[in-house]
Motif scaffolding. Structure first.
Motif, mmCIF file in Angstrom:
data_model
loop_
_atom_site.group_PDB
_atom_site.id
_atom_site.type_symbol
_atom_site.label_atom_id
_atom_site.label_comp_id
_atom_site.label_asym_id
_atom_site.label_seq_id
_atom_site.Cartn_x
_atom_site.Cartn_y
_atom_site.Cartn_z
ATOM 1 N N SER A 63 0.812 -1.216 0.000
ATOM 2 C CA SER A 63 0.000 0.000 0.000
ATOM 3 C C SER A 63 0.850 1.273 0.000
ATOM 4 C CB SER A 63 -0.894 -0.015 1.239
ATOM 5 O OG SER A 63 -1.444 1.255 1.468
ATOM 6 N N ASN A 64 0.322 2.316 -0.667
ATOM 7 C CA ASN A 64 0.950 3.643 -0.672
ATOM 8 C C ASN A 64 0.322 4.566 0.370
ATOM 9 O OD1 ASN A 64 1.753 2.507 -3.254
ATOM 10 N ND2 ASN A 64 2.376 4.578 -3.831
ATOM 11 N N ARG A 65 -0.646 4.045 1.114
ATOM 12 C CA ARG A 65 -1.500 4.913 1.929
ATOM 13 C C ARG A 65 -0.745 5.665 3.025
ATOM 14 N NH1 ARG A 65 -4.595 7.887 3.338
ATOM 15 N NH2 ARG A 65 -6.851 7.993 3.146
ATOM 16 N N ALA A 87 0.313 8.949 -2.415
ATOM 17 C CA ALA A 87 0.087 8.408 -1.072
ATOM 18 C C ALA A 87 -1.350 7.921 -0.910
ATOM 19 C CB ALA A 87 0.430 9.460 -0.015
ATOM 20 N N LEU A 88 -1.947 7.460 -2.010
ATOM 21 C CA LEU A 88 -3.297 6.885 -1.970
ATOM 22 C C LEU A 88 -3.288 5.532 -2.677
ATOM 23 C CD1 LEU A 88 -5.478 10.013 -2.948
ATOM 24 C CD2 LEU A 88 -5.303 8.982 -0.672
ATOM 25 N N ASP A 89 -4.258 4.687 -2.357
ATOM 26 C CA ASP A 89 -4.482 3.440 -3.093
ATOM 27 C C ASP A 89 -5.795 3.568 -3.867
ATOM 28 O OD1 ASP A 89 -2.260 2.275 -1.805
ATOM 29 O OD2 ASP A 89 -3.504 1.611 -0.115
ATOM 30 N N ALA A 90 -6.002 2.652 -4.810
ATOM 31 C CA ALA A 90 -7.301 2.591 -5.482
ATOM 32 C C ALA A 90 -8.368 2.280 -4.423
ATOM 33 C CB ALA A 90 -7.282 1.507 -6.551
ATOM 34 N N PRO A 91 -9.598 2.812 -4.515
ATOM 35 C CA PRO A 91 -10.090 3.646 -5.609
ATOM 36 C C PRO A 91 -9.821 5.146 -5.434
ATOM 37 C CG PRO A 91 -11.883 3.119 -4.126
ATOM 38 C CD PRO A 91 -10.658 2.436 -3.571
ATOM 39 N N GLU A 92 -9.339 5.579 -4.244
ATOM 40 C CA GLU A 92 -9.072 7.015 -4.064
ATOM 41 C C GLU A 92 -8.018 7.503 -5.050
ATOM 42 O OE1 GLU A 92 -9.311 7.992 0.613
ATOM 43 O OE2 GLU A 92 -7.948 6.359 0.121
ATOM 44 N N ALA A 293 9.016 3.498 -0.363
ATOM 45 C CA ALA A 293 8.491 2.698 0.746
ATOM 46 C C ALA A 293 7.048 2.279 0.455
ATOM 47 C CB ALA A 293 8.553 3.502 2.039
ATOM 48 N N ARG A 294 6.683 1.124 0.999
ATOM 49 C CA ARG A 294 5.307 0.637 0.934
ATOM 50 C C ARG A 294 4.912 0.103 2.311
ATOM 51 N NH1 ARG A 294 5.433 3.012 -3.382
ATOM 52 N NH2 ARG A 294 4.723 2.225 -5.409
ATOM 53 N N HIS A 295 3.597 0.117 2.568
ATOM 54 C CA HIS A 295 3.062 -0.383 3.831
ATOM 55 C C HIS A 295 2.353 -1.701 3.536
ATOM 56 C CE1 HIS A 295 0.017 -0.029 7.287
ATOM 57 N NE2 HIS A 295 1.197 -0.208 7.843
ATOM 58 N N LEU A 296 2.753 -2.777 4.201
ATOM 59 C CA LEU A 296 2.190 -4.083 3.858
ATOM 60 C C LEU A 296 0.792 -4.272 4.449
ATOM 61 C CD1 LEU A 296 5.205 -6.556 4.119
ATOM 62 C CD2 LEU A 296 4.338 -5.282 2.139
ATOM 63 N N ARG A 352 -0.001 1.390 -11.677
ATOM 64 C CA ARG A 352 -0.854 2.576 -11.606
ATOM 65 C C ARG A 352 -0.148 3.804 -11.022
ATOM 66 N NH1 ARG A 352 -6.719 2.182 -12.103
ATOM 67 N NH2 ARG A 352 -6.878 1.139 -14.101
ATOM 68 N N HIS A 353 0.953 3.568 -10.312
ATOM 69 C CA HIS A 353 1.674 4.693 -9.708
ATOM 70 C C HIS A 353 2.833 5.179 -10.583
ATOM 71 C CE1 HIS A 353 -0.391 5.014 -5.869
ATOM 72 N NE2 HIS A 353 -0.408 3.680 -5.813
ATOM 73 N N PHE A 354 2.951 4.626 -11.801
ATOM 74 C CA PHE A 354 4.037 5.069 -12.691
ATOM 75 C C PHE A 354 4.065 6.598 -12.736
ATOM 76 C CE2 PHE A 354 5.906 6.229 -16.740
ATOM 77 C CZ PHE A 354 6.991 5.376 -16.828
#
Lengths: 409, 67
Positions: A63-65, A87-92, A293-296, A352-354
């Motif tokens: 997650s990028n959240r 710093a958001l995930d789908a669908p936001e 960084a990513r949040h698992l 999607r974050h490209f």
């Protein structure tokens, strides 16, 4: 110290020796511990190309959240307030990026060509003088200025304000030696910049122009629009993601080419064929943005290890680009590298974050480097006086003294 | 029911993720810097490729329709 392989590999991005040359450690991570755990700082690390590419696509697990930064103060669920959809995930993420994409269009980027050329000409005119050999600092006199000016141009920041906006932006991303987080001056600069962009937005709401800020205000998908805080978050994203990274790309390109005089001769003899490969190979060999960084959201089991849900995990873009499993002779800098291989680089992320600004970064690099080649026929870097930034995730130079020889017209 | 691929050229950013995901369905036009749909009605066997391309397009410029 014992022989390398007698001890387990430790990846510590805060260690200055690692920052100076992270690549030997990356290689050991890929070979020995492709899912690595740093116990001291409690984060996990993926270093192989295949694992990094898969993680970048899977935002349900990775997650990028919480944002994408190593800095503790920037790692929280409100990170999107200054990093927007990064710093958001789908669908936001999908909603905000779709709306922003209505304004930040390829056409808008293409239409910047005359302005980027104009800025390049102005800074090179100032730096190069009239004839013979010239000494200059490539970062202070061009690479450190132009990317933020381009961002200001896009946003519609008046010329009179651009030096001050650039000063604030630089403070925002500057990290002090020995300090592992955003320094107080950076926090203050963020507040000032926030105030500036709030005023700019209010002005454009009263009186729209043809700039990006006005286009963001007008952007609409099925009746849905961005609110002011979402627009300001995106303006901040442009500053934190598009300014320093492009500066470092321009610096790294000159640094590496000058270190390979035979390749420099090729590029300077045939710029039409080789400026683009020069940029792409620089992006591969020594990318500005080394770590995300990513949040698992769930346990990740790979290579016999398990990184638990809730953990912080780093994907090493700089290591993926050097993976022997994908790139031939990955430690060699080679502007002749196969185009198919270069198509595999992960410097701008993936999925999607490209990076939304990838085209803009490449456009700026192409215009600046083509103009440099047009004006000079030789570049030397004073490597003893070159100064690297100390940063956990950005790789490049704070000072890059060069000597160039002007072409005789 | 057949699969139809739609590319919105107003949204395409030319990032070329789709040509990696579904090379048999998408190509890239170097002159316009935009996606080219090679096969508007791809075979059912290509469905997983197309789904990935649509899912991972950073510009959200691709869509699938059932006809």
């Amino acid at each position: 110290m014992g022989r390398e392989n007698d001890v387990r590999v430790v990846f510590d991005p805060y260690d200055y020796a690692t920052q100076d040359d992270p690549y030997p450690i990356y290689r050991r991570l890929r070979d020995e511990e492709p899912l690595h755990h740093n116990a001291e700082h409690d984060f996990w690390v993926l270093s192989r190309h295949a694992d990094v590419a898969a993680a970048l696509r899977d935002d349900a697990t990775y997650s990028n959240r919480m944002g994408v930064s190593l800095d503790a103060s920037a790692w929280h669920p409100e990170a999107h307030r200054v990093m927007s959809f990064l710093a958001l995930d789908a669908p936001e993420q999908t909603r905000v990026r779709s709306l922003v994409s209505r304004a930040f269009t390829p056409r808008r980027v293409r239409e910047l060509i005359p302005q980027v050329q104009g800025l390049t000409d102005r800074y090179l005119d100032e730096a190069l003088g009239h004839d013979g050999s010239v000494d200059l600092d490539w970062i202070a006199q061009l690479a450190g200025k132009l990317p933020m000016d381009v961002i200001s141009e896009m946003m519609g920041v008046p010329e009179a304000d651009r030096d001050e906006v650039r000063r604030l932006s630089d403070l925002l991303v500057h990290r002090e030696d020995g300090l592992y987080d955003v320094p107080p001056a950076g926090m203050e600069a963020a507040m000032s910049l926030f105030g500036y962009y709030t005023d700019l937005l209010a002005e454009r709401r009263r009186q729209p122009t043809d700039d990006l800020t006005s286009a963001l205000l007008a952007a609409e998908v099925d009746g849905d629009k961005l609110d002011d805080s979402e627009i300001i978050a995106f303006l901040f994203l442009m500053v934190v993601a598009g300014n320093e990274t492009t500066t470092k790309l321009l610096g790294n390109a000159v640094h590496h080419l000058a270190a390979h005089p035979d390749q420099l001769a090729t590029v300077f003899a045939e710029p039409d064929s080789f400026v683009v490969p020069w940029i792409e190979e620089t992006l591969r060999h020594d990318t500005s943005s080394q770590i995300l960084a990513r949040h698992l959201r769930a346990d990740v089991e790979l290579h016999g290890c398990t990184a638990p849900a809730g953990a912080k995990l780093l994907v090493l873009l700089g290591s993926a680009n050097r993976d022997e499993r994908v790139f031939s002779h990955p430690t060699a800098y080679d502007v002749h590298r196969d185009k198919k291989e270069l198509g595999q680089i992960l410097s701008f992320g993936g999925g999607r974050h490209f990076c939304l600004g990838a085209n803009l970064a490449r456009l700026e690099a192409r215009i600046v480097l083509e103009e440099l080649v047009r004006r000079v026929d030789h570049v030397e870097v004073d490597t003893r006086r070159a100064v690297r930034v100390h940063s956990t995730n950005v790789r490049g130079f704070a000072e890059l003294p060069i000597r160039v020889r002007r072409r005789t017209s | 029911m057949t699969l139809r691929v739609v590319a919105d050229l107003g949204l395409c950013q030319g990032h070329q993720m789709c040509t990696g995901e579904a090379p048999d369905v998408f190509d890239f036009d170097d002159d316009t810097d935009q996606v080219v749909v090679l096969v508007e009605h791809p075979d059912e066997s290509l469905r997983p490729q197309v789904v990935a391309a649509v899912q991972y397009c950073p510009a959200m410029a691709l869509a699938m329709e059932e006809e």
